[in-house]
Motif scaffolding. Structure first.
Motif, PDB file in Angstrom:
ATOM      1  N   GLN A  57       0.831  -1.205   0.000  1.00  0.00           N
ATOM      2  CA  GLN A  57       0.000   0.000   0.000  1.00  0.00           C
ATOM      3  C   GLN A  57       0.866   1.256   0.000  1.00  0.00           C
ATOM      4  O   GLN A  57       0.526   2.256  -0.642  1.00  0.00           O
ATOM      5  N   VAL A  58       1.981   1.205   0.709  1.00  0.00           N
ATOM      6  CA  VAL A  58       2.887   2.361   0.759  1.00  0.00           C
ATOM      7  C   VAL A  58       3.448   2.648  -0.634  1.00  0.00           C
ATOM      8  O   VAL A  58       3.453   3.801  -1.092  1.00  0.00           O
ATOM      9  N   ALA A  63       3.504   6.093  -5.439  1.00  0.00           N
ATOM     10  CA  ALA A  63       3.525   6.192  -6.899  1.00  0.00           C
ATOM     11  C   ALA A  63       2.605   7.293  -7.412  1.00  0.00           C
ATOM     12  O   ALA A  63       2.884   7.940  -8.418  1.00  0.00           O
ATOM     13  N   GLY A  64       1.493   7.523  -6.714  1.00  0.00           N
ATOM     14  CA  GLY A  64       0.536   8.529  -7.190  1.00  0.00           C
ATOM     15  C   GLY A  64       0.435   9.756  -6.313  1.00  0.00           C
ATOM     16  O   GLY A  64      -0.540  10.506  -6.394  1.00  0.00           O
ATOM     17  N   ARG A  65       1.469   9.992  -5.493  1.00  0.00           N
ATOM     18  CA  ARG A  65       1.379  11.059  -4.492  1.00  0.00           C
ATOM     19  C   ARG A  65       1.233  12.455  -5.100  1.00  0.00           C
ATOM     20  O   ARG A  65       0.689  13.364  -4.470  1.00  0.00           O
ATOM     21  N   ARG A  66       1.711  12.643  -6.330  1.00  0.00           N
ATOM     22  CA  ARG A  66       1.631  13.974  -6.939  1.00  0.00           C
ATOM     23  C   ARG A  66       0.214  14.350  -7.355  1.00  0.00           C
ATOM     24  O   ARG A  66      -0.055  15.514  -7.649  1.00  0.00           O
ATOM     25  N   VAL A 186      -2.109   5.605   4.955  1.00  0.00           N
ATOM     26  CA  VAL A 186      -2.034   6.347   6.216  1.00  0.00           C
ATOM     27  C   VAL A 186      -2.835   5.636   7.303  1.00  0.00           C
ATOM     28  O   VAL A 186      -2.373   5.466   8.438  1.00  0.00           O
ATOM     29  N   MET A 187      -4.066   5.224   6.969  1.00  0.00           N
ATOM     30  CA  MET A 187      -4.904   4.492   7.933  1.00  0.00           C
ATOM     31  C   MET A 187      -4.178   3.251   8.444  1.00  0.00           C
ATOM     32  O   MET A 187      -4.129   2.981   9.650  1.00  0.00           O
ATOM     33  N   ASN A 188      -3.646   2.489   7.502  1.00  0.00           N
ATOM     34  CA  ASN A 188      -3.016   1.239   7.892  1.00  0.00           C
ATOM     35  C   ASN A 188      -1.667   1.455   8.564  1.00  0.00           C
ATOM     36  O   ASN A 188      -1.230   0.607   9.347  1.00  0.00           O
ATOM     37  N   ALA A 189      -1.014   2.590   8.284  1.00  0.00           N
ATOM     38  CA  ALA A 189       0.218   2.909   9.013  1.00  0.00           C
ATOM     39  C   ALA A 189      -0.085   3.055  10.496  1.00  0.00           C
ATOM     40  O   ALA A 189       0.639   2.526  11.357  1.00  0.00           O
ATOM     41  N   ALA A 190      -1.161   3.775  10.802  1.00  0.00           N
ATOM     42  CA  ALA A 190      -1.566   3.944  12.197  1.00  0.00           C
ATOM     43  C   ALA A 190      -1.914   2.596  12.825  1.00  0.00           C
ATOM     44  O   ALA A 190      -1.509   2.286  13.951  1.00  0.00           O
ATOM     45  N   ALA A 191      -2.665   1.779  12.060  1.00  0.00           N
ATOM     46  CA  ALA A 191      -3.062   0.469  12.578  1.00  0.00           C
ATOM     47  C   ALA A 191      -1.849  -0.427  12.802  1.00  0.00           C
ATOM     48  O   ALA A 191      -1.750  -1.113  13.832  1.00  0.00           O
ATOM     49  N   GLY A 217       3.861  -9.557  -6.435  1.00  0.00           N
ATOM     50  CA  GLY A 217       2.639  -9.581  -7.228  1.00  0.00           C
ATOM     51  C   GLY A 217       2.153  -8.189  -7.568  1.00  0.00           C
ATOM     52  O   GLY A 217       1.639  -7.946  -8.675  1.00  0.00           O
ATOM     53  N   GLY A 218       2.329  -7.251  -6.638  1.00  0.00           N
ATOM     54  CA  GLY A 218       1.907  -5.876  -6.896  1.00  0.00           C
ATOM     55  C   GLY A 218       2.687  -5.245  -8.029  1.00  0.00           C
ATOM     56  O   GLY A 218       2.130  -4.505  -8.858  1.00  0.00           O
ATOM     57  N   GLN A 219       3.998  -5.540  -8.092  1.00  0.00           N
ATOM     58  CA  GLN A 219       4.810  -4.998  -9.177  1.00  0.00           C
ATOM     59  C   GLN A 219       4.402  -5.586 -10.520  1.00  0.00           C
ATOM     60  O   GLN A 219       4.320  -4.878 -11.537  1.00  0.00           O
ATOM     61  N   ILE A 220       4.124  -6.881 -10.536  1.00  0.00           N
ATOM     62  CA  ILE A 220       3.668  -7.515 -11.777  1.00  0.00           C
ATOM     63  C   ILE A 220       2.285  -7.006 -12.149  1.00  0.00           C
ATOM     64  O   ILE A 220       1.979  -6.766 -13.324  1.00  0.00           O
TER      65      ILE A 220
END
Length: 252
Positions: A57-58, A63-66, A186-191, A217-220
Motif C-alpha cells: 500500500q505504501v 507512486a501517485g502522491r503527486r 495512512v490508515m493502515n500505518a496507524a493500525a 505480485g503488486g509490481q507484476i
C-alpha cells in the motif's frame, strides 16, 4: 506453527492478492481466508493481513502522491490527520474486542465489504462533469471519519468506500483514486503501529509469507494493468467475497 504444506499455498494466494490489489483492489479477500486456513483465529488473521499488505500500500500510495488533493472545503491535510487518527482508533478497538466477539462479527464485516465492493465495481455511477458535489465538506468529513475507523478495525472495501466518498465530494476519478491510495496507506500505518505493540505474539513467518509475494505480485500487477480485463478481476473478487461470507456464516 502452521503445517508446512500450507505455506506454499499461502505464498501463492498472497502473490495473487498483490496482483489483484494493483489491478482492481480486494486483495485482502484472498489473504484473510488464506491466513484463517493457515490456522490463525479471525482477529489475528485480520491483524496479520493488515501488516503484511501494508508495504504494498505504501508503494502504491507513493507512486501517485503527486495527484493527491483535498475536496472543496476539506484540505488533504485534514483528510490525512482524520485517516491517521481514525485508523489508530479502529486498531485499538480491534485489539480490545474479544476474539469470540470478533469471530461472530467477521461474517457480517465480510458481507458488508463484499456488498460495498460489488456496488462500487458494477453499480456506482460516476459523477458527471459540471455536476455539483453530492457531499458537502461536513458530510465528506463525517464519511472519512467512519471509513478511517472501519479501515483500522477491518479494512476490506475501504478503497471503494473512499473512492465513492471522494468523488461524491467533488474530486475527479483519477485524483480520487490517487488520494484514496495515500489515505489507505495512512490508515493502515496507524493500525500497523498499534498492532506492533503485540509484536511478541504476531505470526511473523506467516506475515512474511504474505508480504513478500504480495509485493512481487503488486509490481507484476502494475505491469499488467493495461493488459488484463479489470472487470473479470472484479468478478473474481466478488465471487471470493460471496463464498467466504457463506462459509463463515455456515461455520458459526
Amino acid at each position: 506453527m502452521p503445517a508446512a504444506w500450507s505455506l506454499p499455498l499461502l505464498i501463492l494466494v498472497s502473490f495473487a492478492a498483490g496482483v489483484q490489489n494493483a489491478l482492481a483492489g480486494g486483495g485482502s479477500f484472498m489473504t484473510f481466508p488464506a491466513l484463517l486456513f493457515a490456522g490463525l483465529d479471525p482477529r489475528m488473521a485480520n491483524i496479520a493481513s493488515t501488516i503484511a499488505l501494508f508495504p504494498g500500500q505504501v508503494t502504491t500510495g507513493l507512486a501517485g502522491r503527486r495527484q493527491v488533493s483535498g475536496a472543496e472545503g476539506l484540505s488533504f491535510r485534514t483528510l490525512f490527520w482524520i485517516s491517521l487518527a481514525g485508523g489508530a482508533a479502529g486498531a485499538v478497538l480491534l485489539l480490545v474486542t474479544p476474539v469470540s466477539v470478533f469471530t461472530r462479527l467477521v461474517p457480517f464485516l465480510v458481507l458488508f465489504a463484499t456488498v460495498v465492493f460489488t456496488w462500487g465495481s458494477f453499480f456506482r455511477k460516476p459523477r458527471k462533469e459540471g455536476e455539483p458535489p453530492a457531499l458537502g465538506h461536513k458530510a465528506a468529513l463525517a464519511a472519512q471519519v467512519g471509513i478511517a475507523i472501519y479501515g483500522g478495525y477491518f479494512g476490506a472495501g475501504i478503497g471503494i468506500l473512499m473512492l465513492a466518498a471522494l468523488t461524491a465530494a467533488g474530486l475527479g476519478v483519477r485524483v480520487a483514486a490517487a488520494t484514496k491510495n495515500v489515505l489507505a496507506a495512512v490508515m493502515n500505518a496507524a493500525a500497523v503501529v498499534i498492532f506492533m505493540a503485540q509484536a511478541h505474539v504476531l505470526p511473523w513467518l506467516l506475515i512474511a509469507c504474505v508480504a513478500v509475494p504480495a509485493i512481487v505480485g503488486g509490481q507484476i500487477g502494475a505491469y499488467l494493468l493495461r493488459r488484463v480485463n479489470e472487470k473479470v478481476l472484479r468478478v473474481v473478487v466478488v465471487c471470493i467475497g460471496v463464498a467466504l461470507t457463506v462459509g463463515l456464516f455456515v461455520r458459526q
